[in-house]
Structure formats: C-alpha cells, structure tokens
Design an enzyme around this catalytic site. Structure first.
Site, PDB file in Angstrom:
ATOM      1  CB  CYS A  79      -0.620  -2.001   8.074  1.00 32.73           C
ATOM      2  SG  CYS A  79      -0.670  -1.359   9.763  1.00 32.73           S
ATOM      3  CG  HIS A 179       2.659  -3.637   8.436  1.00 30.71           C
ATOM      4  ND1 HIS A 179       2.785  -2.687   7.346  1.00 30.71           N
ATOM      5  CD2 HIS A 179       3.016  -3.220   9.274  1.00 30.71           C
ATOM      6  CE1 HIS A 179       2.660  -1.551   7.599  1.00 30.71           C
ATOM      7  NE2 HIS A 179       2.698  -2.122   9.371  1.00 30.71           N
ATOM      8  CD  GLU A 181       5.515  -3.480   4.851  1.00 36.13           C
ATOM      9  OE1 GLU A 181       4.426  -2.793   5.366  1.00 36.13           O
ATOM     10  OE2 GLU A 181       4.583  -4.729   4.445  1.00 36.13           O
TER      11      GLU A 181
END
Length: 199
Positions: A79, A179, A181
């Site tokens: 990001c 992202h 994650e």
C-alpha cells in the site's frame, strides 16, 4: 527472518501476523541493524504519503529499504509502503519518496469514488513469482486514493475508472497497492510466495 519495518505508522502488526500464519519467521522491528541483517524486508504503510515518508526517515529505517535494494534482499512494499518506493506523490508534492522506482503517484481518475475502498479483481500481466498460484483474476482488497504510473515493472492492474497499477516487480523488489494481509486466501498465498523467497 523477515523484518517488518516498524516506523510507528498504522497497524503494522497485521502484516507481521499474516506472514507468521503462512510460516514466515516474521518480526516487527524498529531496529535498523536487525532489519538490515534479515533475509527479507517488508515495508507496510497506511495513511498519507508525506507523513509515512517523514516517519520512515525519522526512524532511520529508510536506510534499511535502500540497503535491501542495493544488496538484493527480497523486499515487499504494501500500500503506502509501495508508494514510498517511488520518486514522489501528488498527495504531498513537497515530499520526496525513496526513488527506488521511477515515477510519481497520481490521484485516481475523476468519476470514481476516492478512496477506492473495496475488493477488486486483478488483471495479471505475464508470469510473476509474486502472483504465482493466485489465478488469472484474483480478488484482493484495496484502500487508496493515489496510484503509480504505468511502467514495464507492472505485473497486475485493476479496473477502476481505467486500469490502475496494482502490483509491480523489479528484481528482488515486490510491491502491491492492495493489502495482501486483508485479502483472505489469495493474500495469504501471495505472502507465502514472498516468505518462500526469503528462505
């Protein structure tokens, strides 16, 4: 060991925990000596470009990023962590990025909601170890208002008022505007791909 750089901005622990879930020996650290000796480096980031760059430089961890690039250590930008690798961003024109990747970040096009805060489908370009096993058009999660300029390093885009740069690969440097994650099974596979490079 994979060093997740802790420069005091955002929820950095989520990247550390996600890497640990896929078997990576990830450690959140603010110690430049520890991070410079790691087998891989992760540069996360959320929020404003300028604030993140200033915090990274103040922490001294910008030198870890440049050391990783110079020495071929696997590096993953996420990001705003990806954005900081560029020369700069229109979000904060007076703040220089790290200049590892050429170009400037620009505001997402008119006619779309900003920020792009949603799941979106990737259009993968070529064969990249970063995106191995993710499928041709995997869904991932984005939160951003600025995007990189197109370049030969781009390995994935998404459609959002036109093609938007979503991932780049330049040698040992991998970076995602989305992202991983927060991107479920697909994101975990991508992080596993990175962890495998660091062994």
């Amino acid at each position: 060991m994979i060093a997740v750089l802790d420069y005091g901005i955002g929820n950095l622990r989520s990247a550390e925990k996600a890497l640990q879930r896929v078997g990576g020996d990830a450690v959140l650290t603010s110690d430049a000596a520890v991070a410079s000796a790691a087998d891989g480096v992760v540069l996360p980031g959320v929020g404003a470009f300028g604030r993140c760059v200033e915090a990274l430089i103040a922490s001294g961890l910008d030198r870890v990023v440049l050391h990783a690039v110079e020495h071929g250590t696997p590096l993953l930008g996420i990001c705003v962590g990806m954005q900081m690798l560029y020369d700069g961003s229109d979000e904060n024109p007076g703040v220089a990025g790290l200049g590892v990747l050429p170009g400037t970040l620009h505001l997402l096009p008119d006619g779309v909601k900003r920020p792009q805060m949603q799941w979106n489908r990737l259009d993968c370009i070529g064969d990249s170890a970063l995106l191995a096993g993710l499928g041709a058009q995997p869904w991932v999660y984005f939160v951003h208002s600025y995007a990189a300029e197109p370049s030969p390093d781009v390995v994935a885009t998404c459609e959002y008022g036109g093609p938007v740069v979503a991932a780049v690969v330049s040698g040992h440097l991998w970076a995602t505007q989305f992202h991983p994650e927060k991107s479920g099974r697909v994101g975990m596979r991508l992080l596993a791909n990175f962890a495998a490079r660091c062994t």
